[in-house]
Design a protein around this motif. Structure first.
Motif, PDB file in Angstrom:
ATOM      1  N   SER A   1       0.839  -1.199   0.000  1.00  0.00           N
ATOM      2  CA  SER A   1       0.000   0.000   0.000  1.00  0.00           C
ATOM      3  C   SER A   1       0.872   1.246   0.000  1.00  0.00           C
ATOM      4  CB  SER A   1      -0.906   0.013   1.232  1.00  0.00           C
ATOM      5  OG  SER A   1      -1.577   1.257   1.337  1.00  0.00           O
ATOM      6  N   ILE A   2       0.473   2.235  -0.770  1.00  0.00           N
ATOM      7  CA  ILE A   2       1.203   3.501  -0.809  1.00  0.00           C
ATOM      8  C   ILE A   2       1.211   4.155   0.566  1.00  0.00           C
ATOM      9  CG2 ILE A   2      -0.812   4.897  -1.453  1.00  0.00           C
ATOM     10  CD1 ILE A   2       2.761   5.364  -2.814  1.00  0.00           C
ATOM     11  N   LEU A   3       0.175   3.865   1.366  1.00  0.00           N
ATOM     12  CA  LEU A   3       0.069   4.448   2.705  1.00  0.00           C
ATOM     13  C   LEU A   3       1.147   3.917   3.647  1.00  0.00           C
ATOM     14  CD1 LEU A   3      -3.818   4.276   3.164  1.00  0.00           C
ATOM     15  CD2 LEU A   3      -2.466   6.262   2.497  1.00  0.00           C
ATOM     16  N   ASP A   4       1.665   2.707   3.350  1.00  0.00           N
ATOM     17  CA  ASP A   4       2.690   2.112   4.212  1.00  0.00           C
ATOM     18  C   ASP A   4       3.988   2.915   4.206  1.00  0.00           C
ATOM     19  OD1 ASP A   4       0.932   0.108   4.810  1.00  0.00           O
ATOM     20  OD2 ASP A   4       1.813  -1.360   3.426  1.00  0.00           O
ATOM     21  N   PHE A   5       4.168   3.754   3.200  1.00  0.00           N
ATOM     22  CA  PHE A   5       5.424   4.498   3.064  1.00  0.00           C
ATOM     23  C   PHE A   5       5.261   5.973   3.451  1.00  0.00           C
ATOM     24  CE2 PHE A   5       5.358   0.954   0.103  1.00  0.00           C
ATOM     25  CZ  PHE A   5       6.510   0.278   0.476  1.00  0.00           C
ATOM     26  N   GLN A   6       4.123   6.294   4.055  1.00  0.00           N
ATOM     27  CA  GLN A   6       3.862   7.665   4.481  1.00  0.00           C
ATOM     28  C   GLN A   6       3.958   7.784   5.998  1.00  0.00           C
ATOM     29  OE1 GLN A   6      -0.009   8.554   2.895  1.00  0.00           O
ATOM     30  NE2 GLN A   6       0.658   8.430   0.763  1.00  0.00           N
ATOM     31  N   THR A   7       4.204   8.996   6.478  1.00  0.00           N
ATOM     32  CA  THR A   7       4.206   9.220   7.924  1.00  0.00           C
ATOM     33  C   THR A   7       2.790   9.028   8.454  1.00  0.00           C
ATOM     34  OG1 THR A   7       3.771  11.593   7.700  1.00  0.00           O
ATOM     35  CG2 THR A   7       6.088  10.904   7.744  1.00  0.00           C
ATOM     36  N   GLU A   8       2.670   8.855   9.747  1.00  0.00           N
ATOM     37  CA  GLU A   8       1.357   8.610  10.348  1.00  0.00           C
ATOM     38  C   GLU A   8       0.387   9.752  10.045  1.00  0.00           C
ATOM     39  OE1 GLU A   8      -0.609   7.689  14.760  1.00  0.00           O
ATOM     40  OE2 GLU A   8       1.571   7.712  14.494  1.00  0.00           O
ATOM     41  N   GLU A   9       0.875  10.978  10.149  1.00  0.00           N
ATOM     42  CA  GLU A   9       0.021  12.135   9.884  1.00  0.00           C
ATOM     43  C   GLU A   9      -0.387  12.191   8.416  1.00  0.00           C
ATOM     44  OE1 GLU A   9      -2.286  15.242  10.967  1.00  0.00           O
ATOM     45  OE2 GLU A   9      -1.066  14.021  12.326  1.00  0.00           O
ATOM     46  N   SER A  10       0.555  11.861   7.528  1.00  0.00           N
ATOM     47  CA  SER A  10       0.257  11.907   6.096  1.00  0.00           C
ATOM     48  C   SER A  10      -0.698  10.799   5.674  1.00  0.00           C
ATOM     49  CB  SER A  10       1.552  11.815   5.279  1.00  0.00           C
ATOM     50  OG  SER A  10       2.250  13.044   5.317  1.00  0.00           O
TER      51      SER A  10
END
Length: 280
Positions: A66-75
């Motif tokens: 998932s693209i979300l796995d590589f984002q900061t928690e806030e992002s």
């Protein structure tokens, strides 16, 4: 014979198509910006080598996650909302998020994305281009801090300073200037100087700034003005602010309250006069 020629032509077209695809793929892989494609679940189905290199992963480590796995928690929170908005509106521009690199470092990115549709018009994913703006953000922070420091110095000067453009509009004014009049700088910025400082509807007939704008020379003069605590005497100097070509684009008014100085000078003159009279 005609069939053979047709087959050769088809083979030639295939070769050209393959060469074109290779060139496109090479441009895609080595582009300056990061590119990726995700499905409707947010899973990365493709990305370019640039994105993998910047994030510090191999392409294989990115694709399938998932693209979300590589984002900061806030992002991630912002990213989820943005993804819903993207599928509803079809595209999104200038979305700023933070991504976490493999080594734990964080980068700021600006994202433009568009929805991909199948032949029946149903969304099947999105294509995104991401630009690393980490250095830009840091530079903006440095500039912001520098501007804050300069503004603090600007406001700490007790004499009045005012920056005026060719339209006689106040662009900047320090607290020293507004302190004379007992108002906020915000009450002056954007207003015509003759209105804000002199209470006039039209430009002052004896405006010295015109001379500085058109001759490029500084001007100094003195004026008296009644304020809340009585009459004050001011020494005013006008200096040109030149552009790269040497033309005067703005002028700086430097205003110094010389009431006390003038009072001391008058007392000194009276004292010397009395001494002279006593000596006769």
């Amino acid at each position: 014979m005609n069939l053979d020629m047709a087959l050769k032509e088809i083979d030639g077209l295939k070769i050209k198509l393959e060469e074109s695809e290779m060139k496109y793929r090479d441009l895609y892989e080595s582009a300056l910006n990061m590119y990726h494609t995700i499905n409707t679940e947010g899973i990365i189905v493709d990305c370019n080598r640039t994105e993998a290199d910047i994030l510090g992963y191999s392409k294989e480590e990115l694709i399938g996650n998932s693209i979300l796995d590589f984002q900061t928690e806030e992002s991630r929170k912002t990213g989820k909302k943005a993804m819903n908005k993207l599928f509803n509106e079809g595209n999104i521009k200038g979305l700023e998020l933070q991504f976490v690199k493999k080594d734990g470092g964080v980068i700021d990115v600006s994202i433009n994305a568009a929805v991909i549709y199948d032949r029946k018009g149903r969304p099947i994913g999105t294509r995104s281009v991401m630009r690393d703006i980490t250095k830009d953000k840091k530079m903006m922070e440095i500039i912001k801090n520098s501007n804050f420091k300069l503004q603090a110095i600007f406001d700490a000067i007790t004499d009045g300073i005012c920056l005026i453009d060719k339209n006689f509009t106040i662009q900047e004014i320090n607290r020293g200037m507004t302190g004379y009049l007992g108002v906020s700088p915000l009450d002056f910025i954007g207003r015509r100087c003759y209105s804000a400082l002199a209470g006039r509807e039209n430009m002052c007939k004896d405006c010295r700034a015109i001379y500085t704008f058109y001759r490029g020379d500084p001007v100094s003069y003195s004026v008296s003005k009644e304020l809340n605590d009585g009459y004050h005497e001011f020494e005013i100097s006008i200096f040109p602010v030149r552009n790269e070509k040497g033309g005067v684009e703005q002028v700086v008014y430097y205003i110094k309250d010389i009431t006390e100085k003038k009072g001391m000078e008058r007392k000194a003159e009276e004292y010397m006069k009395r001494l002279t009279e006593l000596g006769k």
